[in-house]
Design an enzyme around this catalytic site. Structure first.
Site, short mmCIF file in Angstrom:
data_model
loop_
_atom_site.label_atom_id
_atom_site.label_comp_id
_atom_site.label_asym_id
_atom_site.label_seq_id
_atom_site.Cartn_x
_atom_site.Cartn_y
_atom_site.Cartn_z
CG ASP A 1 -31.57 78.33 -16.98
OD1 ASP A 1 -30.47 77.78 -15.76
OD2 ASP A 1 -30.56 78.54 -18.16
N GLY A 2 -31.42 76.13 -14.61
CA GLY A 2 -31.03 74.31 -13.75
C GLY A 2 -28.86 74.37 -14.19
CD GLU A 3 -27.34 77.84 -18.58
OE1 GLU A 3 -26.78 79.20 -17.52
OE2 GLU A 3 -27.72 77.71 -19.59
NE ARG B 1 -23.92 39.77 -19.82
CZ ARG B 1 -24.63 40.55 -19.10
NH1 ARG B 1 -26.11 41.21 -19.39
NH2 ARG B 1 -23.51 41.35 -18.49
N GLY C 1 -28.51 44.21 -11.25
CA GLY C 1 -28.83 42.72 -11.39
C GLY C 1 -27.38 42.06 -11.10
CE LYS D 1 -21.27 39.77 -14.37
NZ LYS D 1 -20.88 40.91 -13.63
NE ARG E 1 -19.89 51.88 -14.70
CZ ARG E 1 -21.37 51.55 -14.45
NH1 ARG E 1 -21.43 49.76 -14.44
NH2 ARG E 1 -22.06 52.54 -14.00
CG ASP F 1 -17.19 40.15 -11.55
OD1 ASP F 1 -16.62 40.41 -10.68
OD2 ASP F 1 -17.93 41.15 -12.03
CG ASP G 1 -19.00 44.29 -7.26
OD1 ASP G 1 -18.02 44.50 -7.89
OD2 ASP G 1 -20.42 43.81 -8.49
C1 R5P Z 1 -19.01 44.97 -13.50
O1 R5P Z 1 -17.31 45.13 -13.59
C2 R5P Z 1 -18.72 45.74 -11.92
O2 R5P Z 1 -17.46 45.28 -11.10
C3 R5P Z 1 -20.62 45.43 -11.15
O3 R5P Z 1 -20.59 43.65 -10.83
C4 R5P Z 1 -21.64 45.69 -12.31
O4 R5P Z 1 -20.77 47.21 -13.16
C5 R5P Z 1 -22.93 45.84 -11.37
O5 R5P Z 1 -23.61 46.62 -12.23
P1 R5P Z 1 -25.34 46.25 -11.96
O6 R5P Z 1 -25.79 46.58 -10.96
O7 R5P Z 1 -25.75 47.63 -12.90
O8 R5P Z 1 -25.06 44.50 -12.11
#
Ligand code: R5P
Length: 294
Positions: free
Chosen positions: A31-33, A191, A223, A189, A90, A166, A216
């Site tokens: 069952d995954g346990e 949005r 993305g 960066k 996060r 960023d 990063d």
């Molecule tokens: C943002 O603050 C993090 O350093 C990453 O740039 C981000 O979490 C990457 O997420 P994803 O791969 O979904 O763009």
């Protein structure tokens, strides 16, 4: 002692630190346990458990908590948990009313399971991490210095230029640039308010004849990284490569990176991925243990 997720890493750490390894028997039920059985006497011993909480996060987290609780009940004096990738980190504040601050509660759960201290690598928000649950001792390693040193040894021919996708990653970019004796820049960066799509402003720095290294702390959907690669590649650098600490992206993201023209995708092995070049972080953790505890 290795938890079910981290046998290879634990063996490397035991070898490098000359610490004995406690044996764990485990199996996964239908069952995954998980069935767990710790071999050996742990009374009055300080135990270091290595267990990752990468996906599947909840399963790996509960295994760590079950092991820690059991070790304490069998008399372990102290439990140190090495968690290469700490999950749920996060959600570090209540951005909208009622939002669950999962990072804080995950740390509380670990403490309540008997863990006395944590060693993690590049948690998303070190300030939040250290502010939550003060009774839980915490050490957060920044792997970028170590990763950059390894890269310097393995790629001396490169004319690196370091780019953060960023502002949040700009300090890490500077750390890497210092070690590789080069410059660091960060992309602006933003949005789109209508589509919520992440976009980058064209960079104001020159990438001609440079091997651009985009760094990063984490990649998940890819993305951010893919968009950053696109904009840098449009500036005609010599090459573009990536260096991440925690690599949680899927195979299609790696394929998309190479299709764009990215030369190398690299990360630490906090999360094992055989499709990219990974740098082993066992020496980084071992050196810390040797300095701090041995
Ligand atoms: C943002 O603050 C993090 O350093 C990453 O740039 C981000 O979490 C990457 O997420 P994803 O791969 O979904 O763009």
């Amino acid at each position: 002692m290795s938890g079910p997720t981290s046998l290879e890493l634990t063996k490397s750490i035991a070898l490098l630190t000359k610490l004995p390894m406690l044996l764990l028997n485990f199996k996964h039920f239908y069952d995954g346990e998980t069935y767990l059985q710790i071999e050996g006497d742990v009374s009055d011993e300080e135990v270091i458990i290595v267990q990752n909480t990468a996906p599947p996060q909840e399963k790996n987290l509960i295994e760590l908590m079950l092991l820690s609780q059991s070790l304490k009940e069998h008399g372990a004096s102290q439990i140190h948990a090495i968690i290469p990738y700490l999950c749920y980190a996060r959600a570090d504040r209540e951005r909208i009313s009622g939002e669950v601050v999962s990072h804080k509660y995950t740390l509380q759960l670990l403490k309540s399971a008997g863990i006395d201290s944590l060693i993690t690598i590049n948690v998303h928000n070190p300030a939040a991490y250290h502010s939550f649950v003060p009774s839980l001792e915490k050490l957060n390693l920044n792997a970028f210095t170590f990763l950059a040193e390894q890269l310097k040894l393995s790629s001396p021919e490169k004319e690196w230029l370091i780019v953060a996708p960023d502002k949040g990653a700009s300090e890490d970019a500077k750390t890497v640039a210092n070690i590789l004796s080069t410059e660091a820049f960060w992309l602006e960066k933003y949005r789109d308010p209508h589509t919520h799509e992440v976009k980058f402003k064209p960079p104001s720095f020159n990438t001609n004849d440079k091997d651009v290294l985009i760094i990063d702390d984490i990649i998940t959907s890819g993305g951010t990284a893919l968009k950053a690669a696109e904009i840098i590649l449009s500036q005609s650098p010599r090459t573009v490569s990536f260096l991440f600490v925690h690599f949680l992206a899927q195979k299609q993201t790696i394929d998309a990176m190479y299709s764009l023209g990215v030369e190398r995708v690299m990360s630490s092995n906090t999360i094992i991925n055989n499709s990219i070049h990974q740098i082993d972080i066992a020496p980084l953790i071992s050196n810390l243990l040797l300095e701090k505890y041995l």
